[in-house]
Design an enzyme around this catalytic site. Sequence first.
Site, PDB file in Angstrom:
ATOM      1  N   MET A   1     -51.162  13.579  32.417  1.00 15.81           N
ATOM      2  CA  MET A   1     -52.443  13.361  31.728  1.00 15.81           C
ATOM      3  C   MET A   1     -53.234  14.670  31.620  1.00 15.81           C
ATOM      4  SD  MET A   1     -52.824  10.275  30.631  1.00 15.81           S
ATOM      5  CE  MET A   1     -54.570   9.967  30.390  1.00 15.81           C
ATOM      6  N   GLY A   2     -53.278  15.423  32.719  1.00 18.22           N
ATOM      7  CA  GLY A   2     -54.059  16.663  32.737  1.00 18.22           C
ATOM      8  C   GLY A   2     -53.525  17.687  31.747  1.00 18.22           C
TER       9      GLY A   2
ATOM     10  N   ARG B   1     -52.914  22.492  41.940  1.00 17.64           N
ATOM     11  CA  ARG B   1     -52.741  22.824  43.366  1.00 17.64           C
ATOM     12  C   ARG B   1     -51.427  23.574  43.587  1.00 17.64           C
ATOM     13  NH1 ARG B   1     -52.170  17.881  47.462  1.00 17.64           N
ATOM     14  NH2 ARG B   1     -50.475  17.505  45.988  1.00 17.64           N
TER      15      ARG B   1
ATOM     16  N   ASN C   1     -59.114   7.446  36.706  1.00 16.73           N
ATOM     17  CA  ASN C   1     -59.572   6.057  36.698  1.00 16.73           C
ATOM     18  C   ASN C   1     -60.325   5.726  37.976  1.00 16.73           C
ATOM     19  OD1 ASN C   1     -59.172   4.496  34.421  1.00 16.73           O
ATOM     20  ND2 ASN C   1     -57.005   4.179  34.845  1.00 16.73           N
TER      21      ASN C   1
ATOM     22  N   SER D   1     -58.764   6.544  27.671  1.00 22.74           N
ATOM     23  CA  SER D   1     -57.717   5.540  27.441  1.00 22.74           C
ATOM     24  C   SER D   1     -56.806   5.962  26.304  1.00 22.74           C
ATOM     25  CB  SER D   1     -58.310   4.176  27.112  1.00 22.74           C
ATOM     26  OG  SER D   1     -57.245   3.277  26.789  1.00 22.74           O
ATOM     27  N   GLY D   2     -55.557   5.591  26.446  1.00 27.68           N
ATOM     28  CA  GLY D   2     -54.588   5.877  25.392  1.00 27.68           C
ATOM     29  C   GLY D   2     -53.272   6.341  25.962  1.00 27.68           C
ATOM     30  N   GLY D   3     -53.229   6.396  27.296  1.00 29.77           N
ATOM     31  CA  GLY D   3     -51.988   6.805  27.944  1.00 29.77           C
ATOM     32  C   GLY D   3     -51.687   8.267  27.672  1.00 29.77           C
TER      33      GLY D   3
ATOM     34  N   LYS E   1     -64.775   1.831  31.020  1.00 27.45           N
ATOM     35  CA  LYS E   1     -63.317   2.027  31.033  1.00 27.45           C
ATOM     36  C   LYS E   1     -62.656   0.924  31.857  1.00 27.45           C
ATOM     37  CE  LYS E   1     -59.183   3.537  30.570  1.00 27.45           C
ATOM     38  NZ  LYS E   1     -58.417   3.856  31.713  1.00 27.45           N
TER      39      LYS E   1
ATOM     40  N   HIS F   1     -62.711  -2.154  29.761  1.00 26.74           N
ATOM     41  CA  HIS F   1     -61.671  -1.962  28.740  1.00 26.74           C
ATOM     42  C   HIS F   1     -60.312  -2.395  29.305  1.00 26.74           C
ATOM     43  CE1 HIS F   1     -58.217   0.364  27.327  1.00 26.74           C
ATOM     44  NE2 HIS F   1     -58.762   0.354  26.122  1.00 26.74           N
ATOM     45  N   ASN F   2     -60.001  -1.938  30.493  1.00 29.76           N
ATOM     46  CA  ASN F   2     -58.707  -2.291  31.086  1.00 29.76           C
ATOM     47  C   ASN F   2     -58.626  -3.776  31.406  1.00 29.76           C
ATOM     48  OD1 ASN F   2     -58.463   0.492  31.030  1.00 29.76           O
ATOM     49  ND2 ASN F   2     -57.322   0.571  32.935  1.00 29.76           N
TER      50      ASN F   2
ATOM     51  N   GLU G   1     -57.880  -5.496  28.341  1.00 31.63           N
ATOM     52  CA  GLU G   1     -56.466  -5.230  28.057  1.00 31.63           C
ATOM     53  C   GLU G   1     -55.565  -6.262  28.766  1.00 31.63           C
ATOM     54  OE1 GLU G   1     -55.525  -1.041  28.695  1.00 31.63           O
ATOM     55  OE2 GLU G   1     -53.625  -1.640  29.602  1.00 31.63           O
TER      56      GLU G   1
ATOM     57  N   LYS H   1     -52.327  -2.078  38.611  1.00 36.73           N
ATOM     58  CA  LYS H   1     -52.807  -0.928  39.370  1.00 36.73           C
ATOM     59  C   LYS H   1     -54.219  -1.145  39.887  1.00 36.73           C
ATOM     60  CE  LYS H   1     -50.116   2.961  37.596  1.00 36.73           C
ATOM     61  NZ  LYS H   1     -50.283   4.128  36.711  1.00 36.73           N
TER      62      LYS H   1
HETATM   63  P1  ATR Z   1     -48.168  12.757  36.879  1.00 35.47           P
HETATM   64  O1  ATR Z   1     -47.366  11.602  37.371  1.00 35.47           O
HETATM   65  O2  ATR Z   1     -49.085  12.412  35.767  1.00 35.47           O
HETATM   66  O3  ATR Z   1     -47.387  14.013  36.655  1.00 35.47           O
HETATM   67  P2  ATR Z   1     -49.029  13.092  39.576  1.00 35.47           P
HETATM   68  O4  ATR Z   1     -47.673  13.545  39.980  1.00 35.47           O
HETATM   69  O5  ATR Z   1     -49.521  11.794  40.041  1.00 35.47           O
HETATM   70  O6  ATR Z   1     -49.195  13.110  37.993  1.00 35.47           O
HETATM   71  O7  ATR Z   1     -50.005  14.243  39.991  1.00 35.47           O
HETATM   72  C1  ATR Z   1     -51.350  14.202  39.673  1.00 35.47           C
HETATM   73  C2  ATR Z   1     -52.008  15.523  39.985  1.00 35.47           C
HETATM   74  O8  ATR Z   1     -52.817  15.367  41.139  1.00 35.47           O
HETATM   75  C3  ATR Z   1     -51.052  16.683  40.280  1.00 35.47           C
HETATM   76  O9  ATR Z   1     -51.531  17.764  39.532  1.00 35.47           O
HETATM   77  C4  ATR Z   1     -51.241  16.918  41.780  1.00 35.47           C
HETATM   78  O10 ATR Z   1     -51.086  18.247  42.184  1.00 35.47           O
HETATM   79  P3  ATR Z   1     -49.660  18.822  42.708  1.00 35.47           P
HETATM   80  O11 ATR Z   1     -48.877  19.130  41.480  1.00 35.47           O
HETATM   81  O12 ATR Z   1     -49.998  20.024  43.487  1.00 35.47           O
HETATM   82  O13 ATR Z   1     -49.048  17.726  43.527  1.00 35.47           O
HETATM   83  C5  ATR Z   1     -52.682  16.548  41.923  1.00 35.47           C
HETATM   84  N1  ATR Z   1     -53.076  16.275  43.285  1.00 35.47           N
HETATM   85  C6  ATR Z   1     -52.761  15.211  44.049  1.00 35.47           C
HETATM   86  N2  ATR Z   1     -53.350  15.285  45.246  1.00 35.47           N
HETATM   87  C7  ATR Z   1     -54.091  16.417  45.250  1.00 35.47           C
HETATM   88  C8  ATR Z   1     -54.949  17.044  46.196  1.00 35.47           C
HETATM   89  N3  ATR Z   1     -55.211  16.493  47.394  1.00 35.47           N
HETATM   90  N4  ATR Z   1     -55.528  18.216  45.841  1.00 35.47           N
HETATM   91  C9  ATR Z   1     -55.281  18.754  44.639  1.00 35.47           C
HETATM   92  N5  ATR Z   1     -54.507  18.209  43.693  1.00 35.47           N
HETATM   93  C10 ATR Z   1     -53.906  17.057  44.006  1.00 35.47           C
END
Ligand code: ATR
Length: 473
Positions: free
Chosen positions: A16-17, A36, A105, A131-133, A185, A188-189, A192, A263
């Site tokens: 997502m990020g 991180r 969320n 929203s939108g995945g 939000k 919305h869910n 959904e 969830k």
């Molecule tokens: P996705 O499944 O969408 O790839 P995820 O694996 O759930 O996402 O990870 C979500 C984000 O939260 C990741 O960027 C994770 O950082 P890392 O890549 O270093 O694991 C971040 N994240 C989770 N816990 C964290 C924490 N305590 N501090 C900083 N970032 C954290």
Amino acid sequence: PAPSSADIGVTGMGVMGRNLARNLARHEHRVAIHNRTASKTEDVMDQFGDEGTFVPSESLEDFVSSLTPPRVAIVMVQAGAATDAVIDDLADLLDEGDIIVDAGNALFTDTRRREAALKERGLHFVGCGVSGGEEGALWGPSIMPGGSADSYKRLGPMLESISAHVDGEPCCTHVGEDGAGHFVKMVHNGIEYADMQVIGEAYDLLRRGLGLTPAEISEIFAEWNKGDLDSYLMEVSTEVLRQVDAETGKPLVDIIVDQAGQKGTGMWTVQTALDLAVPVTGIGEATFARGLSSAVVQRDAAADFEGIADEWNIADRDAFIEDVRQALYASKIIAYSQGFNEIQAAATEYGWDISLADMARIWRDGCIIRARFLGDVTKAYDKNPELPLLLADEYFYNAVKTALPHWRRVVSLAALHGVPAPVFSSSLSYYDGVRADRLPAALIQGQRDYFGAHTYKRVDKEGTFHTLWATEE
Ligand code: ATR
């Protein structure tokens, strides 16, 4: 990275990020990125670095200093403790007037708590529903930012640029103060959940009532998807139902274990509705239906229980299909009406100035519940922002009135033939309840007064009354 070289930043390079960051970059914003674990940031640069201007940082310190003041930092990490940890670290590095955006969320009460704490430190905190995945985040989500109106002036235009658009209007607006964005939000869910369940009930009834195959029902849904029920979830259902399992050659839907996951946002919507005393029966039954599907122990124990007496014997196939379509549409209207009532109640409770028309407007595209229907909901609340319930709008009242005989027939047939239709039937009960001239609540008040002296009001005069009930020895 050069100081102050980015317009906005995203920390948390999960799917997502990174998609939000790429969307921002594609819209010509210079985007600071951080994760991180630095290797993930490098991955993003390797794969997508040429899509726009990214400013990568290994440390949170460098990330913050790469942002142009007043800084805007979007946090896109796991909800809960991780979000709290990242917000704390960021807050220590930011200056007065800077903005932290939580696009995860989060539960709105957490957002309210965080907003209040950061405000004390001179920082803006924006709980922002997205929203939108994954695809939505990349190509245009529906965005629901809360927080201060002041922060929206800086943040809003950037978010509006990356959101979905309908007729040139962005699917993004300032929802209201503090936790308002995460609240809507959440609802919305919840909606959904109801939306998905009513489609599920329609599928089940068509399958059992007419003995149709999933592929045949897919075709019916494709037809429905051209009218009032035109929606993304209907489109998804059409696709799922026509999918054939590669291994067995059977319809995939028959191979998938029938236990629905969740969830927690549906559950939050229902819990919050109970707190606010708003009957969200559609969302509630949809959430409970998922729970029932996963209650394996109870389902096992009940598997041989007596079911139906009557065999299905539908003479007019097309009429039944239309009955089911109408029942789906009416139940959907009820579920939305209730969801909007929950937003209304929260706005009063928390002092949020939320435009229900704007909520419907920003859900027309980008989000999971996107649908033609939401254009009609927008019109209803535009016409009357104080609408006490969606059904009070003429357009929707007429729709429900037209559906009524079909809907009653479907609910009674479901009961007669032993097919669960929790949202269809509870929505009809809600309709009959809310329109009732007299409800048995009078008896309940009598009962309460009898055993607990809780008092009651009279229909014929003002005041509060208690009866000295004649009790037998
Ligand atoms: P996705 O499944 O969408 O790839 P995820 O694996 O759930 O996402 O990870 C979500 C984000 O939260 C990741 O960027 C994770 O950082 P890392 O890549 O270093 O694991 C971040 N994240 C989770 N816990 C964290 C924490 N305590 N501090 C900083 N970032 C954290």
